[in-house]
Design a protein around this motif. Structure first.
Motif, PDB file in Angstrom:
ATOM      1  N   VAL A  46       0.819  -1.217   0.000  1.00 60.91           N
ATOM      2  CA  VAL A  46       0.000   0.000   0.000  1.00 60.91           C
ATOM      3  C   VAL A  46       0.852   1.265   0.000  1.00 60.91           C
ATOM      4  O   VAL A  46       0.318   2.359  -0.167  1.00 60.91           O
ATOM      5  CB  VAL A  46      -0.944   0.029   1.226  1.00 60.91           C
ATOM      6  CG1 VAL A  46      -1.925  -1.127   1.180  1.00 60.91           C
ATOM      7  CG2 VAL A  46      -0.145   0.002   2.530  1.00 60.91           C
ATOM      8  N   ASP A  47       2.158   1.112   0.176  1.00 59.01           N
ATOM      9  CA  ASP A  47       3.032   2.278   0.231  1.00 59.01           C
ATOM     10  C   ASP A  47       3.492   2.663  -1.181  1.00 59.01           C
ATOM     11  O   ASP A  47       3.441   1.856  -2.116  1.00 59.01           O
ATOM     12  CB  ASP A  47       4.229   1.983   1.134  1.00 59.01           C
ATOM     13  CG  ASP A  47       3.786   1.606   2.545  1.00 59.01           C
ATOM     14  OD1 ASP A  47       3.138   2.440   3.203  1.00 59.01           O
ATOM     15  OD2 ASP A  47       4.050   0.464   2.959  1.00 59.01           O
ATOM     16  N   GLU A  48       3.975   3.884  -1.319  1.00 59.87           N
ATOM     17  CA  GLU A  48       4.327   4.408  -2.636  1.00 59.87           C
ATOM     18  C   GLU A  48       5.504   3.663  -3.262  1.00 59.87           C
ATOM     19  O   GLU A  48       6.408   3.199  -2.574  1.00 59.87           O
ATOM     20  CB  GLU A  48       4.690   5.887  -2.536  1.00 59.87           C
ATOM     21  CG  GLU A  48       3.506   6.815  -2.328  1.00 59.87           C
ATOM     22  CD  GLU A  48       3.909   8.269  -2.466  1.00 59.87           C
ATOM     23  OE1 GLU A  48       5.120   8.542  -2.635  1.00 59.87           O
ATOM     24  OE2 GLU A  48       3.014   9.132  -2.416  1.00 59.87           O
ATOM     25  N   ARG A 232       9.378  -6.082  -1.443  1.00 59.50           N
ATOM     26  CA  ARG A 232      10.602  -5.335  -1.148  1.00 59.50           C
ATOM     27  C   ARG A 232      10.520  -3.900  -1.654  1.00 59.50           C
ATOM     28  O   ARG A 232      10.922  -2.957  -0.971  1.00 59.50           O
ATOM     29  CB  ARG A 232      11.794  -6.037  -1.799  1.00 59.50           C
ATOM     30  CG  ARG A 232      13.103  -5.244  -1.710  1.00 59.50           C
ATOM     31  CD  ARG A 232      14.170  -5.857  -2.601  1.00 59.50           C
ATOM     32  NE  ARG A 232      15.443  -5.149  -2.483  1.00 59.50           N
ATOM     33  CZ  ARG A 232      15.799  -4.113  -3.228  1.00 59.50           C
ATOM     34  NH1 ARG A 232      14.951  -3.640  -4.136  1.00 59.50           N
ATOM     35  NH2 ARG A 232      16.979  -3.548  -3.074  1.00 59.50           N
ATOM     36  N   SER A 233      10.012  -3.714  -2.869  1.00 59.76           N
ATOM     37  CA  SER A 233      10.042  -2.405  -3.516  1.00 59.76           C
ATOM     38  C   SER A 233       8.656  -1.868  -3.863  1.00 59.76           C
ATOM     39  O   SER A 233       8.543  -0.905  -4.617  1.00 59.76           O
ATOM     40  CB  SER A 233      10.893  -2.484  -4.791  1.00 59.76           C
ATOM     41  OG  SER A 233      12.206  -2.926  -4.519  1.00 59.76           O
ATOM     42  N   GLN A 285      11.364   0.484   3.723  1.00 63.95           N
ATOM     43  CA  GLN A 285      10.110  -0.268   3.650  1.00 63.95           C
ATOM     44  C   GLN A 285      10.086  -1.375   4.697  1.00 63.95           C
ATOM     45  O   GLN A 285       9.059  -1.622   5.341  1.00 63.95           O
ATOM     46  CB  GLN A 285       9.925  -0.849   2.251  1.00 63.95           C
ATOM     47  CG  GLN A 285       8.581  -1.526   2.036  1.00 63.95           C
ATOM     48  CD  GLN A 285       7.422  -0.569   2.234  1.00 63.95           C
ATOM     49  OE1 GLN A 285       7.423   0.536   1.692  1.00 63.95           O
ATOM     50  NE2 GLN A 285       6.427  -0.986   2.997  1.00 63.95           N
ATOM     51  N   ARG A 286      11.200  -2.035   4.873  1.00 62.50           N
ATOM     52  CA  ARG A 286      11.294  -3.076   5.896  1.00 62.50           C
ATOM     53  C   ARG A 286      10.998  -2.501   7.279  1.00 62.50           C
ATOM     54  O   ARG A 286      10.298  -3.113   8.089  1.00 62.50           O
ATOM     55  CB  ARG A 286      12.688  -3.698   5.852  1.00 62.50           C
ATOM     56  CG  ARG A 286      12.960  -4.690   6.964  1.00 62.50           C
ATOM     57  CD  ARG A 286      14.432  -5.089   6.982  1.00 62.50           C
ATOM     58  NE  ARG A 286      14.749  -5.686   8.261  1.00 62.50           N
ATOM     59  CZ  ARG A 286      14.547  -6.965   8.569  1.00 62.50           C
ATOM     60  NH1 ARG A 286      14.031  -7.784   7.673  1.00 62.50           N
ATOM     61  NH2 ARG A 286      14.850  -7.435   9.761  1.00 62.50           N
ATOM     62  N   LEU A 356       0.442  -7.615   7.177  1.00 62.37           N
ATOM     63  CA  LEU A 356       1.038  -6.353   7.618  1.00 62.37           C
ATOM     64  C   LEU A 356       1.019  -5.305   6.505  1.00 62.37           C
ATOM     65  O   LEU A 356       1.485  -4.187   6.702  1.00 62.37           O
ATOM     66  CB  LEU A 356       2.489  -6.578   8.059  1.00 62.37           C
ATOM     67  CG  LEU A 356       2.735  -7.657   9.108  1.00 62.37           C
ATOM     68  CD1 LEU A 356       4.229  -7.764   9.416  1.00 62.37           C
ATOM     69  CD2 LEU A 356       1.947  -7.382  10.376  1.00 62.37           C
ATOM     70  N   THR A 357       0.498  -5.665   5.348  1.00 63.53           N
ATOM     71  CA  THR A 357       0.481  -4.752   4.206  1.00 63.53           C
ATOM     72  C   THR A 357      -0.771  -3.883   4.247  1.00 63.53           C
ATOM     73  O   THR A 357      -1.632  -3.941   3.368  1.00 63.53           O
ATOM     74  CB  THR A 357       0.551  -5.519   2.872  1.00 63.53           C
ATOM     75  OG1 THR A 357      -0.524  -6.474   2.836  1.00 63.53           O
ATOM     76  CG2 THR A 357       1.873  -6.249   2.737  1.00 63.53           C
ATOM     77  N   ALA A 358      -0.848  -3.067   5.281  1.00 75.12           N
ATOM     78  CA  ALA A 358      -1.895  -2.048   5.413  1.00 75.12           C
ATOM     79  C   ALA A 358      -1.202  -0.793   5.927  1.00 75.12           C
ATOM     80  O   ALA A 358      -0.096  -0.865   6.466  1.00 75.12           O
ATOM     81  CB  ALA A 358      -2.987  -2.508   6.379  1.00 75.12           C
ATOM     82  N   THR A 359      -1.838   0.326   5.764  1.00 81.00           N
ATOM     83  CA  THR A 359      -1.216   1.578   6.190  1.00 81.00           C
ATOM     84  C   THR A 359      -1.025   1.607   7.703  1.00 81.00           C
ATOM     85  O   THR A 359      -1.664   0.855   8.447  1.00 81.00           O
ATOM     86  CB  THR A 359      -2.073   2.779   5.779  1.00 81.00           C
ATOM     87  OG1 THR A 359      -3.330   2.697   6.471  1.00 81.00           O
ATOM     88  CG2 THR A 359      -2.313   2.806   4.274  1.00 81.00           C
ATOM     89  N   ASP A 360      -0.159   2.516   8.156  1.00 83.28           N
ATOM     90  CA  ASP A 360       0.028   2.689   9.597  1.00 83.28           C
ATOM     91  C   ASP A 360      -1.303   2.975  10.284  1.00 83.28           C
ATOM     92  O   ASP A 360      -1.589   2.444  11.365  1.00 83.28           O
ATOM     93  CB  ASP A 360       0.986   3.848   9.870  1.00 83.28           C
ATOM     94  CG  ASP A 360       2.415   3.551   9.430  1.00 83.28           C
ATOM     95  OD1 ASP A 360       2.715   2.381   9.141  1.00 83.28           O
ATOM     96  OD2 ASP A 360       3.222   4.496   9.385  1.00 83.28           O
ATOM     97  N   GLU A 361      -2.117   3.806   9.643  1.00 77.87           N
ATOM     98  CA  GLU A 361      -3.412   4.185  10.216  1.00 77.87           C
ATOM     99  C   GLU A 361      -4.343   2.982  10.326  1.00 77.87           C
ATOM    100  O   GLU A 361      -5.028   2.793  11.333  1.00 77.87           O
ATOM    101  CB  GLU A 361      -4.054   5.290   9.384  1.00 77.87           C
ATOM    102  CG  GLU A 361      -3.319   6.617   9.394  1.00 77.87           C
ATOM    103  CD  GLU A 361      -2.074   6.626   8.503  1.00 77.87           C
ATOM    104  OE1 GLU A 361      -1.260   7.570   8.649  1.00 77.87           O
ATOM    105  OE2 GLU A 361      -1.914   5.710   7.679  1.00 77.87           O
TER     106      GLU A 361
END
Length: 371
Positions: A46-48, A232-233, A285-286, A356-361
């Motif tokens: 979900v990250d850029e 990873r990317s 990212q890690r 774990l692939t969700a935003t911090d929020e």
């Protein structure tokens, strides 16, 4: 009549029901939560996409011609350099770009010439596409607790997956050495899915590659390892992955894939070069995933779950000691969508997988709801 016969013989008729279709009613229930849906099912980033990778993609976007299946020397060099840094394998290792890792897993048995009457073995709790690849090749799909249980003259390919999806288990150098020795004595290809190799969280049980010279003594005969840039990317949308290992096997696969047109787009090849040469974005990212893991694991355990394994990768393998669908339903009542462990094999029927692939929020929101 002929068309009806053709339709009835379609390979799609042999496939199991697509697992995520079963999640639809639970997704609706979770989405009805006043705070909305927190989706912790599919491991989609979900990250850029890092800016340097996007610039490389953009700079290559005007090329009108066909790419090559093998990729340019610069791409192969970037893959070899990355593998050397992270697995210790020599920089002369054979490599092959693939259109993401899922197509590779689904097509590898057929592309290795495996067919009816032969066996493809894979872990009994596993990513479902290993089974799909065997089915598409019309081979027998055999889930096993240990690959050595599948020994026999019909066995042609064994998949291993460390760090494991969904359980997050890792394997020691000694264990992998034993598997390599056994595979060579048995005359089978040992294919290692290593897409989560750089995401180990337990210093006492770090992920190890089958390409590592400590595992294979510098001999890659019969060994293949799959790697991906999706996590990873953040390149899941780019479909960027690669295979490495036995030069003879890679050469055969390259020739077949040239005929079939399995080409990674040119611009994606250039973006992959940029991604593999840059470690800084991967380290950042890690760190994001590690923070999210700390928050979510603490909340899950405080809510009465037991987290098994999960020492690596991007998931928590959690249980309350009940049928996984009961847990999925209970979490959906809180607006949290988790993947049913049953998707990964019958032995997973009392666990759920939380990504774990969700935003911090979103992770913080899920933690609050669990509390």
């Amino acid at each position: 009549m002929a068309l009806r016969r053709l339709h009835s013989a379609s390979p799609a008729r042999r496939l199991p029901r697509f697992p995520w279709d079963r999640m639809a009613p639970y997704r609706e229930r979770a989405a009805a939560h006043p705070g909305g849906l927190v989706d912790l099912t599919v491991g989609a980033p979900v990250d850029e996409v890092p800016a340097a990778i996007r610039r490389a993609l953009d700079a290559a976007s005007a090329a009108p011609g066909y790419p090559t299946v093998a990729g340019p020397p610069e791409l192969r060099g970037a893959m070899r350099s990355w593998l050397h840094r992270h697995t210790g394998v020599g920089e002369d290792v054979a490599v092959l770009p693939t259109v993401g890792s899922k197509e590779l897993v689904a097509n590898l048995p057929f592309q290795l010439g495996i067919g009816p009457g032969e066996i493809v073995a894979y872990p009994e709790i596993a990513y479902p596409t290993y089974e799909i690849g065997a089915i598409l090749a019309k081979a027998e799909a055999l889930p096993v607790a240990d690959p050595r249980e599948a020994a026999g003259s019909r066995l042609r390919l064994v998949w291993i997956n460390y760090p494991t999806n969904p359980t997050g288990e890792t394997a020691s150098v000694d264990h992998l050495r034993e598997l390599v020795r056994w595979a060579r004595e048995s005359g089978v290809v040992l294919a290692s899915d290593e897409c989560y190799l750089t995401l180990g969280w337990d210093e006492e049980r770090p992920p190890v590659s089958v390409l590592d010279p400590r595992v294979n003594d510098g001999d890659l005969t019969g060994l293949l390892a799959a790697h991906s840039l999706s996590k990873r990317s953040n390149l899941a949308g780019y479909r960027s992955a690669f295979l490495a290992g036995d030069p003879a096997l890679i050469a055969d696969l390259l020739e077949l894939r040239r005929h079939a047109g399995f080409m990674v787009p040119w611009a994606v090849q250039q973006a992959t070069i940029a991604a593999l040469h840059d470690e800084s974005h991967a380290i950042e990212q890690r760190a994001r995933y590690e923070r999210r893991r700390t928050v979510l694991r603490g909340a899950v355990e405080a809510a009465g779950f037991r987290v098994d394994h999960s020492e690596a990768g991007l998931y928590l393998w959690a249980t309350r000691g009940e049928d996984c669908w009961t847990t999925v339903e209970a979490l959906a009542e809180r607006g949290i969508l988790a993947a049913a462990g049953e998707f990964y094999g019958a032995k997973g029927g009392r666990h759920v997988r939380l990504s774990l692939t969700a935003t911090d929020e979103a992770i913080a929101d899920a933690a609050d709801r669990l509390a």
